[in-house]
Design a protein around this motif. Structure first.
Motif: not given
Length: 171
Positions: A87-100, A157-169
Motif C-alpha cells: 500500500m502506498e501511503r503519504q502524510l501531508c499535514p495540510r490535507v483536509h479534503f476527504k476524497h475516495i 511542498c516547497k511553498i506550503c509553509g508547514r514543512r516544519d510540521f511535516c514528519g515525512d515530507p
C-alpha cells in the motif's frame, strides 16, 4: 453518469461498501484516520482487513492523510504486513479534503474522514453529521483525481509553509 448528494449513514452504504468492488485502484484522502470497522462477507472486520484483501487481488491503494493515526489503527495495521509492503501511503499535514476515488470511475468528496463516526458502520446516534457527493461524472472525477494527485506528488511542498510540521515530507 450520475451525481448524488449523501448524508450521514449513506456515507457507509454508498461509499465504503463500494470499495470492496474495486478492480484496479482506490485512492483515499482524509484528514483524520482511525481503525474503522465494516461488514465484510458476513463478518465485522477492520477496514484494513478489506484493504489487505484488495491488495491480494492486485488492487493498487494510495492512502493520503494529514496526521499519524492513533494506537488502535497502528495495532490493526501491524496485523497486515502486506499493507506495509504494497500500500502506498503519504502524510501531508495540510490535507483536509476527504476524497475516495475508485478505478477512476466513481468518486466521493465531502466532509467524512476515514473514521468510524465519519465513514464507518457506527449507529445513527454515534456518527457524525456528514455531507458529501458521490459521482460517476468523468469530468468531476478528473478534478478530484487531479487535486489528490497534485498533493500526492508534492506539487505544493516547497511553498506550503508547514514543512516544519511535516514528519515525512513528500518532496
Amino acid at each position: 453518469m450520475s451525481t448524488k448528494f449523501i448524508t450521514n449513514r449513506q456515507h457507509y452504504e454508498d461509499v465504503i461498501l463500494q470499495i470492496a468492488k474495486v478492480r484496479k485502484f482506490v485512492w483515499i484522502g482524509t484528514a483524520d484516520i482511525k481503525d474503522l470497522h465494516v461488514k465484510h462477507k458476513g463478518s465485522i472486520v477492520s477496514f484494513l482487513f478489506v484493504l489487505n484483501e484488495l491488495i491480494k487481488r492486485n488492487v493498487e491503494i494510495r492512502l493520503l492523510h494529514a496526521k499519524e493515526p492513533g494506537i488502535n489503527f497502528r495495532k490493526s495495521f501491524d496485523k497486515y504486513p502486506r499493507l506495509w509492503d504494497v500500500m502506498e501511503r503519504q502524510l501531508c499535514p495540510r490535507v483536509h479534503f476527504k476524497h475516495i476515488i475508485i478505478d477512476g470511475k466513481f468518486a466521493y468528496t465531502g466532509s467524512a474522514n476515514l473514521t468510524g463516526a465519519g465513514l464507518g458502520m457506527k449507529s445513527e446516534n454515534r456518527r457524525n453529521f456528514e455531507a458529501g457527493i458521490i459521482t460517476t461524472n468523468p469530468d468531476f472525477i478528473d478534478e478530484i483525481m487531479m487535486q489528490f494527485d497534485e498533493v500526492w506528488i508534492g506539487k505544493f511542498c516547497k511553498i506550503c509553509g508547514r514543512r516544519d510540521f511535516c514528519g515525512d515530507p513528500i518532496r
